[in-house]
Scaffold this active site. Structure first.
Site, mmCIF file in Angstrom:
data_model
loop_
_atom_site.group_PDB
_atom_site.id
_atom_site.type_symbol
_atom_site.label_atom_id
_atom_site.label_comp_id
_atom_site.label_asym_id
_atom_site.label_seq_id
_atom_site.Cartn_x
_atom_site.Cartn_y
_atom_site.Cartn_z
ATOM 1 N N ILE A 101 13.034 -10.864 1.672
ATOM 2 C CA ILE A 101 14.125 -10.254 2.439
ATOM 3 C C ILE A 101 14.796 -11.286 3.355
ATOM 4 C CG2 ILE A 101 13.275 -7.882 2.342
ATOM 5 C CD1 ILE A 101 12.088 -8.223 5.126
ATOM 6 N N SER A 116 7.670 3.808 12.649
ATOM 7 C CA SER A 116 6.277 3.990 13.073
ATOM 8 C C SER A 116 6.195 4.755 14.381
ATOM 9 C CB SER A 116 5.651 2.611 13.258
ATOM 10 O OG SER A 116 4.421 2.718 13.935
ATOM 11 N N TYR A 170 5.294 -5.354 17.564
ATOM 12 C CA TYR A 170 5.452 -4.670 16.270
ATOM 13 C C TYR A 170 6.272 -3.391 16.449
ATOM 14 C CZ TYR A 170 4.160 -1.305 12.677
ATOM 15 O OH TYR A 170 4.210 -0.324 11.719
ATOM 16 N N ALA A 191 -7.146 -3.501 23.301
ATOM 17 C CA ALA A 191 -5.958 -3.478 24.162
ATOM 18 C C ALA A 191 -4.819 -2.709 23.495
ATOM 19 C CB ALA A 191 -5.514 -4.901 24.453
ATOM 20 N N TYR A 250 0.823 -1.218 0.000
ATOM 21 C CA TYR A 250 0.000 0.000 0.000
ATOM 22 C C TYR A 250 0.857 1.268 0.000
ATOM 23 C CZ TYR A 250 -2.800 3.667 2.260
ATOM 24 O OH TYR A 250 -3.380 4.856 2.598
ATOM 25 N N GLY A 297 1.738 -7.738 -0.669
ATOM 26 C CA GLY A 297 1.677 -6.802 -1.803
ATOM 27 C C GLY A 297 0.944 -7.438 -2.974
ATOM 28 N N ASP A 339 9.922 -7.486 -3.916
ATOM 29 C CA ASP A 339 8.754 -7.790 -3.070
ATOM 30 C C ASP A 339 8.469 -9.288 -3.168
ATOM 31 O OD1 ASP A 339 6.157 -5.650 -2.170
ATOM 32 O OD2 ASP A 339 5.921 -7.841 -2.045
ATOM 33 N N LYS A 345 10.319 -2.160 15.117
ATOM 34 C CA LYS A 345 10.697 -0.901 14.453
ATOM 35 C C LYS A 345 11.806 -0.202 15.239
ATOM 36 C CE LYS A 345 7.792 -1.133 11.016
ATOM 37 N NZ LYS A 345 8.216 -1.184 9.632
#
Ligand code: UD1
Length: 320
Positions: free
Chosen positions: A52, A116, A140, A282, A11, A36, A31, A144
Site C-alpha cells: 500500500i 478498532s 495504533y 500498560a 487473519y 499475511g 497484499d 485508526k
C-alpha cells in the site's frame, strides 16, 4: 461486484475473502505478505502481490473492474506502535491515504475500513457506543482514528463513501477449517493460549488480577471472526445501495474476562493450562464492551457466535 481486499491474506482478511466468495462477489486480494500468508489465499480469489506504500501498484490494481475496497492492511501491535510510531504512521496512515487517493483517481467509490475499539481510549462509560469520545491512548488507536477522520473528509468532499467498522476483540477461525494460516508472533490472548496449550510457549501470563472486575482480570468483548467477516459484505451491500457513509461498532455486547477465557480454554482442551499472574500491562482498560445496536439496526448484523467455548473450539479444532 468485484472487491479489492487489501490485506486479504491476513487473519481477518482471509475470513472476509471467504465470506465474499461464498456470497458470489468477485475477489482480488492485494497484499504484501509482510504478515499475511499465501496459505490464506482461497481458490477463486485473484492475487496481486503489492504494498500500500506503492502508489503505482495501487492505481494499477484499481484501474479496471473494481467496485469497492475492503482495507485491512495495517500493523496492529499496540506496544510496538508506542515504540516505533514512525512505522505505524507510514504503514497505517500514509498507506491508507494512498488507498483513498488511488480510489479517487480510479473512480472507486466504496471502502469498508477495519477500524478498532482502540479509537475510544479509556472508556468514560460502558458499553461503548459510537458516540463515545475518540480519545485513543496508544498510537495504533490514533492511526485508526486519523484514517476515519480522513475518510470523513473525503466523503464530505464527494470523493468516496465509507463504512468504518470498529472491531472489538476478533477471535476464532472458520468452523469448516478452510482457513489455516496462523499469525506469526501473535500478541493477542487466544493465539497465546494456543501456544501455551501446544507447548510452543512455556506458559501464559495473565496481565493483572487486581482490576475492578468480578474476578479481577480484564474484561473484553470477543467477537468471532466469521461474524466480523459477514459484517463486511453487509456493509458493502449497504454502501452500494444508498452510498451513505457510516461508522459502527462490531462486538457482541457481552463481556468475558481473561480468567473466564482461560477456564473455557481448559474445558475445550480437556486439561489444565500452565499460567501465572503477572503485573498489569500498560494501557489496558479494565473493561471494554460494545454497544452494538447500530450495526444490528443499520446492517441487520447479528453475531451468531455468543458462546465462548464454541468460539475457542473453532481455534482448538484447527490446532489439532
Ligand atoms: C488490542 C487493542 C485492540 C486491537 C487489538 C489488536 C486496545 C485497548 N485494544 O486489544 O483495539 O484491535 O489489540 O491486536 O488497545 N492478555 C493477557 N495475557 C497475554 C495477552 C493478553 O492477560 O499474554 C490480556 C490482556 O491484558 C487483555 C486481554 O488479554 O486484557 C486481551 O488482550 P489482547 O488479545 O492483546 O487484545 P486487546 O489488548 O484487548
Amino acid at each position: 461486484m468485484r472487491i479489492l481486499v487489501i490485506g486479504g491474506a491476513g487473519y481477518i482478511g482471509s475470513h472476509v475473502q471467504k465470506q465474499l466468495l461464498e456470497e458470489g462477489f468477485g475477489v482480488t486480494v492485494f497484499d504484501d505478505l509482510s504478515s499475511g500468508d499465501r496459505v490464506n489465499l482461497l481458490p477463486g480469489a485473484d492475487f496481486i502481490l503489492g504494498s500500500i506504500l506503492d502508489k503505482k501498484a495501487l492505481a494499477h490494481a484499481m484501474s479496471g473492474g473494481i467496485d469497492g475496497v475492503v482495507h485491512l492492511a495495517a500493523k496492529k501491535a499496540v506496544g510496538e506502535s508506542m515504540e516505533w510510531p514512525e512505522i505505524y504512521a507510514e504503514n497505517n496512515i500514509c498507506g491508507a491515504l494512498n488507498i483513498l487517493n488511488a480510489m479517487t483517481a480510479c473512480g472507486v467509490r466504496h471502502i469498508v475500513f477495519s477500524s478498532s475499539a482502540a479509537v475510544y481510549g479509556m472508556p468514560r462509560y460502558i458499553p461503548l457506543d459510537e458516540a463515545h469520545p475518540i480519545e485513543p491512548i496508544n498510537y495504533y488507536g490514533y492511526t485508526k482514528a486519523a484514517i476515519e477522520e480522513n475518510m470523513r473528509w473525503y466523503a464530505r468532499l464527494g470523493k468516496i463513501d465509507y463504512a468504518a467498522l470498529r472491531y472489538f476483540n476478533a477471535v476464532g477461525y472458520a468452523a469448516d477449517k478452510s482457513i489455516t494460516g496462523k499469525e506469526r508472533n501473535p500478541q493477542n490472548l487466544l493465539p497465546i493460549i494456543m501456544e501455551a496449550a501446544t507447548g510452543k510457549r512455556e506458559k501464559l501470563s495473565i496481565f493483572g488480577n487486581d482490576y475492578d472486575t468480578p474476578d479481577g482480570t480484564c474484561v473484553r468483548d470477543y467477537v468471532h471472526v466469521s461474524d466480523l467477516a459477514r459484517a463486511h459484505t453487509l456493509a458493502l451491500k449497504k454502501l452500494a445501495t444508498d452510498g451513505e457513509s457510516f461508522t459502527v461498532n462490531l462486538g457482541t455486547g457481552k463481556g468475558t474476562s481473561v480468567k473466564e477465557i482461560v477456564d473455557a480454554a481448559e474445558k475445550v482442551i480437556g486439561r489444565k493450562l500452565n499460567y501465572d499472574y503477572a503485573p498489569r500491562r500498560a494501557g489496558d482498560p479494565a473493561i471494554l464492551t460494545a454497544k452494538a445496536d447500530k450495526a444490528r439496526q443499520l446492517l441487520g448484523w447479528e453475531p451468531q457466535y455468543t458462546d465462548i467455548e464454541e468460539i475457542i473450539r473453532t481455534v482448538w479444532n484447527l490446532e489439532q
